[in-house]
Design a protein around this motif. Structure first.
Motif, PDB file in Angstrom:
ATOM      1  N   GLU A 160      -7.814  12.261   3.088  1.00 14.88           N
ATOM      2  CA  GLU A 160      -8.898  12.852   2.309  1.00 14.88           C
ATOM      3  C   GLU A 160      -8.790  12.455   0.842  1.00 14.88           C
ATOM      4  O   GLU A 160      -9.795  12.112   0.194  1.00 14.88           O
ATOM      5  N   SER A 161      -7.576  12.485   0.296  1.00 11.21           N
ATOM      6  CA  SER A 161      -7.375  12.117  -1.113  1.00 11.21           C
ATOM      7  C   SER A 161      -7.741  10.654  -1.351  1.00 11.21           C
ATOM      8  O   SER A 161      -8.382  10.319  -2.355  1.00 11.21           O
ATOM      9  N   GLN A 162      -7.357   9.788  -0.426  1.00 11.09           N
ATOM     10  CA  GLN A 162      -7.701   8.370  -0.578  1.00 11.09           C
ATOM     11  C   GLN A 162      -9.208   8.156  -0.553  1.00 11.09           C
ATOM     12  O   GLN A 162      -9.737   7.335  -1.310  1.00 11.09           O
ATOM     13  N   LEU A 163      -9.894   8.889   0.311  1.00 14.45           N
ATOM     14  CA  LEU A 163     -11.346   8.739   0.391  1.00 14.45           C
ATOM     15  C   LEU A 163     -12.025   9.272  -0.867  1.00 14.45           C
ATOM     16  O   LEU A 163     -12.979   8.664  -1.380  1.00 14.45           O
ATOM     17  N   ARG A 164     -11.547  10.386  -1.358  1.00 15.75           N
ATOM     18  CA  ARG A 164     -12.155  10.978  -2.559  1.00 15.75           C
ATOM     19  C   ARG A 164     -12.037  10.059  -3.768  1.00 15.75           C
ATOM     20  O   ARG A 164     -12.944   9.989  -4.607  1.00 15.75           O
ATOM     21  N   PHE A 165     -10.928   9.332  -3.871  1.00 13.78           N
ATOM     22  CA  PHE A 165     -10.702   8.462  -5.025  1.00 13.78           C
ATOM     23  C   PHE A 165     -11.081   7.007  -4.732  1.00 13.78           C
ATOM     24  O   PHE A 165     -10.650   6.097  -5.444  1.00 13.78           O
TER      25      PHE A 165
ATOM     26  N   THR B 185     -21.324  13.457  -5.105  1.00 17.70           N
ATOM     27  CA  THR B 185     -20.627  14.416  -5.948  1.00 17.70           C
ATOM     28  C   THR B 185     -19.438  14.983  -5.179  1.00 17.70           C
ATOM     29  O   THR B 185     -19.233  14.697  -4.001  1.00 17.70           O
ATOM     30  N   ALA B 186     -18.656  15.820  -5.855  1.00 15.24           N
ATOM     31  CA  ALA B 186     -17.493  16.424  -5.202  1.00 15.24           C
ATOM     32  C   ALA B 186     -17.918  17.278  -4.016  1.00 15.24           C
ATOM     33  O   ALA B 186     -17.266  17.262  -2.956  1.00 15.24           O
ATOM     34  N   TYR B 187     -19.011  18.033  -4.181  1.00 16.69           N
ATOM     35  CA  TYR B 187     -19.506  18.863  -3.076  1.00 16.69           C
ATOM     36  C   TYR B 187     -19.992  17.995  -1.922  1.00 16.69           C
ATOM     37  O   TYR B 187     -19.722  18.297  -0.747  1.00 16.69           O
ATOM     38  N   GLU B 188     -20.707  16.917  -2.233  1.00 17.15           N
ATOM     39  CA  GLU B 188     -21.196  16.026  -1.183  1.00 17.15           C
ATOM     40  C   GLU B 188     -20.036  15.333  -0.463  1.00 17.15           C
ATOM     41  O   GLU B 188     -20.105  15.086   0.745  1.00 17.15           O
TER      42      GLU B 188
ATOM     43  N   ILE C   8     -16.522  14.583   4.389  1.00 17.65           N
ATOM     44  CA  ILE C   8     -15.227  14.741   5.065  1.00 17.65           C
ATOM     45  C   ILE C   8     -15.358  15.713   6.232  1.00 17.65           C
ATOM     46  O   ILE C   8     -14.830  15.468   7.325  1.00 17.65           O
ATOM     47  N   TRP C   9     -16.068  16.811   6.018  1.00 16.79           N
ATOM     48  CA  TRP C   9     -16.259  17.783   7.097  1.00 16.79           C
ATOM     49  C   TRP C   9     -17.032  17.153   8.257  1.00 16.79           C
ATOM     50  O   TRP C   9     -16.713  17.376   9.424  1.00 16.79           O
ATOM     51  N   ALA C  10     -18.058  16.357   7.944  1.00 17.86           N
ATOM     52  CA  ALA C  10     -18.846  15.705   8.987  1.00 17.86           C
ATOM     53  C   ALA C  10     -17.989  14.734   9.797  1.00 17.86           C
ATOM     54  O   ALA C  10     -18.158  14.608  11.017  1.00 17.86           O
TER      55      ALA C  10
ATOM     56  N   TYR D 126     -24.493  11.141   6.608  1.00 18.03           N
ATOM     57  CA  TYR D 126     -23.482  11.358   5.565  1.00 18.03           C
ATOM     58  C   TYR D 126     -22.900  10.008   5.183  1.00 18.03           C
ATOM     59  O   TYR D 126     -22.316   9.308   6.008  1.00 18.03           O
ATOM     60  N   THR D 127     -23.097   9.631   3.905  1.00 14.64           N
ATOM     61  CA  THR D 127     -22.653   8.319   3.460  1.00 14.64           C
ATOM     62  C   THR D 127     -22.150   8.396   2.021  1.00 14.64           C
ATOM     63  O   THR D 127     -22.545   9.286   1.257  1.00 14.64           O
ATOM     64  N   THR D 128     -21.305   7.433   1.657  1.00 17.03           N
ATOM     65  CA  THR D 128     -20.772   7.354   0.290  1.00 17.03           C
ATOM     66  C   THR D 128     -21.453   6.261  -0.517  1.00 17.03           C
ATOM     67  O   THR D 128     -20.987   5.916  -1.608  1.00 17.03           O
ATOM     68  N   GLU D 129     -22.543   5.711  -0.005  1.00 15.63           N
ATOM     69  CA  GLU D 129     -23.198   4.597  -0.692  1.00 15.63           C
ATOM     70  C   GLU D 129     -23.825   5.014  -2.017  1.00 15.63           C
ATOM     71  O   GLU D 129     -24.007   4.178  -2.906  1.00 15.63           O
TER      72      GLU D 129
END
Length: 234
Positions: free
Chosen positions: A70-75, A39-42, A47-49, A32-35
């Motif tokens: 969570e909000s900081q990570l999403r944005f 998407t919002a679902y991913e 976050i769940w992982a 699980y990576t943000t590289e």
């Protein structure tokens, strides 16, 4: 003056087991990576992982959620590594894990969840226990998250995962790291000085047939009738 980290060998019994990177298969964890601009679902899955890896599946509760992080990570205001550190420093993680273990057990558990491997040996456990005792949890977490081992394997954008297989040991009942949950062991009870309920007096047993009847008991009247009856009652 801070105490330097003790030297310890980078070896363990589990080192002879090939990692997932050599023989991938069904046991290989999902990365699980943000590289790749998730998407919002991913992002929900990322976050769940992270919660599952740090808190374990036993402790994933809505009351333990950190909505601000969570909000900081999403944005994209923080990296995954910052999110992991925020979870480690949360009151929920401290209450559920640190407060119910001694430093040795806590070090073992955090290394498993943050670095994705088991501890090398007892000397490594002792080395990080000294850091917790002398410099606190914040320094301990920073030491792991800023280590070359963490950066090389997970970097800033990847959720930690279990990197190596576990040697099957039936006697120990080995399970994946993120499925282990801390227990209130004997060491913790001794450290807290919790009293034990011990009865120092004599132990007596009670048998109903040995109890003498009290005044007004019908059994007394039966005995009285037997005494005055010339032929007895049959």
């Amino acid at each position: 003056m801070s105490i330097p980290v003790l030297n310890y060998s980078f070896s363990t019994q589990n080192q002879r087991v090939d990692g997932f990177e050599y023989y991938p298969g069904e046991e290989q964890p999902k990365i699980y990576t943000t590289e790749n601009l998730p998407t919002a679902y991913e992002m929900d899955e990322i976050i769940w992982a992270a919660y599952r890896q740090i808190f374990s599946e036993h402790q994933i509760l809505s009351s333990n959620a950190e909505p601000f992080l969570e909000s900081q990570l999403r944005f994209n205001q923080i990296k995954v590594k910052d999110f992991i550190k925020g979870l480690l420093l949360s009151n929920s993680f401290r209450d559920l894990n640190y407060n119910f273990n001694n430093n040795y057990r806590f070090v073992e558990m955090v290394i498993q969840r943050v670095l994705g491997r088991d501890i090398y040996n007892n000397r490594e456990k002792l080395a990080f226990s000294i850091i917790i005792a002398s410099q606190g949890l914040d320094v301990f977490f920073d030491t792991l998250l800023n280590s070359d081992e963490y950066i090389e394997n997970f970097g800033d954008n990847t959720v930690p995962y279990q990197r190596r297989r576990i040697i099957a040991q039936r006697s120990k009942g080995e399970v994946p790291f993120n499925l282990k949950t801390p227990r209130m062991g004997k060491e913790f009870l001794d450290k807290q000085g919790m009293p034990q309920l011990l009865w120092s007096g004599p132990i007596r047993t009670f048998r109903p047939q040995e109890q003498k009847p009290k005044a007004g008991d019908p059994a007394l009247f039966l005995n009285m009738v037997l005494d005055v009856s010339p032929i007895g009652i049959k």
